[in-house]
Design a protein around this motif. Structure first.
Motif, PDB file in Angstrom:
ATOM      1  N   ILE B  37       0.925  -1.155   0.097  1.00  0.00           N
ATOM      2  CA  ILE B  37      -0.039   0.094   0.285  1.00  0.00           C
ATOM      3  C   ILE B  37       0.971   1.139  -0.135  1.00  0.00           C
ATOM      4  N   CYS B  52      -4.518   6.584   6.612  1.00  0.00           N
ATOM      5  CA  CYS B  52      -4.175   5.699   5.296  1.00  0.00           C
ATOM      6  C   CYS B  52      -4.793   4.640   5.382  1.00  0.00           C
ATOM      7  N   TYR B  56      -8.171   2.646   2.772  1.00  0.00           N
ATOM      8  CA  TYR B  56      -8.107   1.630   1.789  1.00  0.00           C
ATOM      9  C   TYR B  56      -8.753   0.210   2.370  1.00  0.00           C
ATOM     10  N   PHE B  59     -11.881  -1.885   1.183  1.00  0.00           N
ATOM     11  CA  PHE B  59     -12.064  -2.160  -0.240  1.00  0.00           C
ATOM     12  C   PHE B  59     -11.526  -3.468  -0.636  1.00  0.00           C
ATOM     13  N   PHE B  60     -10.786  -4.001   0.430  1.00  0.00           N
ATOM     14  CA  PHE B  60     -10.009  -5.421   0.054  1.00  0.00           C
ATOM     15  C   PHE B  60     -11.094  -6.578   0.217  1.00  0.00           C
TER      16      PHE B  60
ATOM     17  N   GLY C  16      -3.252   6.310   1.084  1.00  0.00           N
ATOM     18  CA  GLY C  16      -4.192   4.911   0.917  1.00  0.00           C
ATOM     19  C   GLY C  16      -5.089   5.200  -0.187  1.00  0.00           C
ATOM     20  N   TYR C  17      -4.919   6.207  -0.884  1.00  0.00           N
ATOM     21  CA  TYR C  17      -6.045   6.221  -2.092  1.00  0.00           C
ATOM     22  C   TYR C  17      -5.641   5.254  -3.066  1.00  0.00           C
ATOM     23  N   GLY C  19      -4.291   2.300  -2.536  1.00  0.00           N
ATOM     24  CA  GLY C  19      -4.710   1.063  -1.637  1.00  0.00           C
ATOM     25  C   GLY C  19      -6.150   0.856  -1.969  1.00  0.00           C
ATOM     26  N   ALA C  20      -6.994   1.790  -1.933  1.00  0.00           N
ATOM     27  CA  ALA C  20      -8.324   1.675  -2.244  1.00  0.00           C
ATOM     28  C   ALA C  20      -8.408   1.376  -3.839  1.00  0.00           C
ATOM     29  N   GLN C  22      -6.583  -0.438  -5.480  1.00  0.00           N
ATOM     30  CA  GLN C  22      -6.210  -1.923  -5.765  1.00  0.00           C
ATOM     31  C   GLN C  22      -7.196  -2.796  -4.837  1.00  0.00           C
ATOM     32  N   GLY C  23      -7.574  -2.479  -3.621  1.00  0.00           N
ATOM     33  CA  GLY C  23      -8.476  -3.080  -3.156  1.00  0.00           C
ATOM     34  C   GLY C  23      -9.891  -3.538  -3.885  1.00  0.00           C
TER      35      GLY C  23
END
Lengths: 258, 258, 258
Positions: B37, B52, B56, B59-60, C16-17, C19-20, C22-23
């Motif tokens: 990340i 952070c 995210y 959303f995983f 973390g944007y 990361g979201a 990717q998730g």
């Protein structure tokens, strides 16, 4: 074959250079597992790369291909090489970038990458990472034998770290690396101290008593010396940034009083 | 088992520390899917990491292991922990790094990571990311039960964000984060406003009318307030950098007039 | 379907944007192979992104989905689009970000992403990367047909690079990009020179003789001009940083004497 290929470079990411390297690898072996270690090595700094590689290479599974491209001599006479040790493959320019790792590895053989059959069609004289190293790493990950890529090399370039000076009452080392937290890595390895006890460590006007186990052995804001995760003695500040607070920089002398 | 392990740290990438973490994970579970990340959390800044993660984690896919290491207390008394919620696993130091995410999750249990059977052979007192968290995350991804790693914990450290002050005519919040675009994230959540209408927002001498939907609701170069993607009210400038233009910094007060 | 989705953004990683993003992709298609090209494009700089994409896109396997989000107009009238060429998919805002790549590709069709069936439930007006582009890219990677996502578009926005000016005795170009090594990328393409020989190149008061093949054709510290890996003429310094040493910046004029 799902083999791991690690990447360490000074390319940065914003220009798309490393993207090209990744694309070339996946085009040749879609099953390769590309692991980006870093693309933030300071430009053309071979020593930083060598220390970085030392910190991670041995934690990867056997058979991993460690590709590292910090290559100030690209396009010149320096050779592109593949080194096989008992457990790993190392691939990059022959400029000492793997020296520190190889001190800990059982060396098997070195190959001069010369066989254009495994290069990209047209070689850019400024971008061997994409045109030579990436495709050769991908073919290697597919099981092509090292000897296919070129003749054996009997001699490799070596990285020279500054030597520690030994006196009756003290050792004098220097700062060889500053990490992301501002910790100061010296060239003195724990193994080098042997049984000798350190009574005091001095950097410029700053004195640190003794070697500690970890940061929290001293109060927040205080200086601390400890053996870093890669085996070198480091100087830090508990919950602080030693490089900034002590105005320290690469090549500053550090005295270790016995 | 191809389970996702996300990584959020303040390690940077150039020292090879995070490379070691990745290598340890893949050596134990070659099928684990490691998702970086970020390794650019400001050094030792737990609040930045918590915000952070909030942006995210949800959303995983269910079952994802969220590993986060921002750890100013490494080697000291702070505990390494594993938290299981209804949908995810969270692993890191017990210092409040997961507090904001846990406010939105259905908590299941917390474990104090103590069982050395799942650690790397020799624990470096300065690098629990590599020696404790990475191997435990990898074994967890292989299906080892949380209870195997240590005893349950009944109490967790919490991150405290500064409180919003409520007055009859206004709310007073502050800037708690500045993002990559220079947008100013305040500690005022949309949910907190309820039905109350904001007539004007003031940061130092700069006034912003109302809450907008998005940047392009105002002219280029103009200030805009909007609810950010994580639910907090943010201040920005359409096609500009608010932090630079307004010389704003963390902890600056923001007034919301009702 | 294990299809590659490349990501190029100006999000940075610390918030973390990305990361979201990717998730969201992995939640919809756990088999998708997400390749982070860069998240360090200078904020809102469409030209940098277009040059970055040009450097890597064509090295990926056929069928790769190239997702790029540098989106100063997010939430405004600019359209989210999907472009299909003979070999690739390109997805991002309709702001010229793919213009340079498309000049080299055989265009097939463009789609205006409008079908909310493939968006995240609730669309944030400030974060289309997460709520529109990520889910659509994931569904595309699962084999959903482009036409499912919306109507065809007949006209696309184009990026305009500054034009090279031609005089009888010289060409006058300018610096359009500075790479990670401080090399200065000009807007003069090798193809544009044709058979014409360059006798001298001038940047401010600095003269460079001729076009060389690579850095090591000149002595360390000397200036060198060469055709970069993407086909544009670049100015550099052997083992040095041209941007710093020549105090060069974007839009500085470069004269090519014939």
């Amino acid at each position: 074959l799902r083999r791991i290929i690690t990447l360490t470079t000074d390319f940065g990411t914003k220009d798309g250079y490393i993207g090209a390297v990744q694309g070339v690898i996946l085009s040749i072996n879609p099953q390769a597992q590309v692991m980006d270690i870093t693309h933030q090595i300071p430009a053309q700094n071979i020593r930083s790369a060598a220390l970085c590689i030392l910190n991670y290479y041995s934690f990867f599974p056997e058979g991993t291909i460690h590709l590292a491209v910090v290559d100030p001599g690209v396009g010149g006479p320096r050779k592109p090489i593949l080194i096989q040790s008992e457990r790993y493959f190392f691939m990059g320019p022959d400029n000492g970038i793997f020296s520190l790792a190889l001190q800990k590895e059982k060396f098997s053989k070195a190959i001069h990458l010369k066989n254009p059959k495994y290069f990209l069609g047209k070689i850019s004289p400024t971008f061997h990472g994409r045109d030579i190293f990436a495709p050769v790493a991908a073919y290697l990950s597919l099981g092509v034998k090292p000897e296919e890529f070129g003749p054996r090399l009997s001699k490799l370039e070596k990285l020279k770290l500054p030597a520690v000076k030994e006196y009756p009452q003290k050792l004098v080392g220097e700062i060889i690396h500053i990490d992301n937290f501002g910790n100061l890595v010296t060239n003195v390895r724990r193994a080098e101290l042997g049984d000798r006890q350190i009574s005091r460590i001095k950097l410029k006007t700053k004195s640190i008593q003794n070697l500690s186990e970890t940061f929290s052995d001293v109060k927040p804001g205080e200086g601390v010396a400890y053996v870093g995760s890669s085996g070198y003695v480091e100087l830090g500040i508990n919950r602080g940034n030693a490089a900034i607070k002590l105005k320290a920089k690469i090549a500053d002398k550090v005295e270790f009083f016995l």
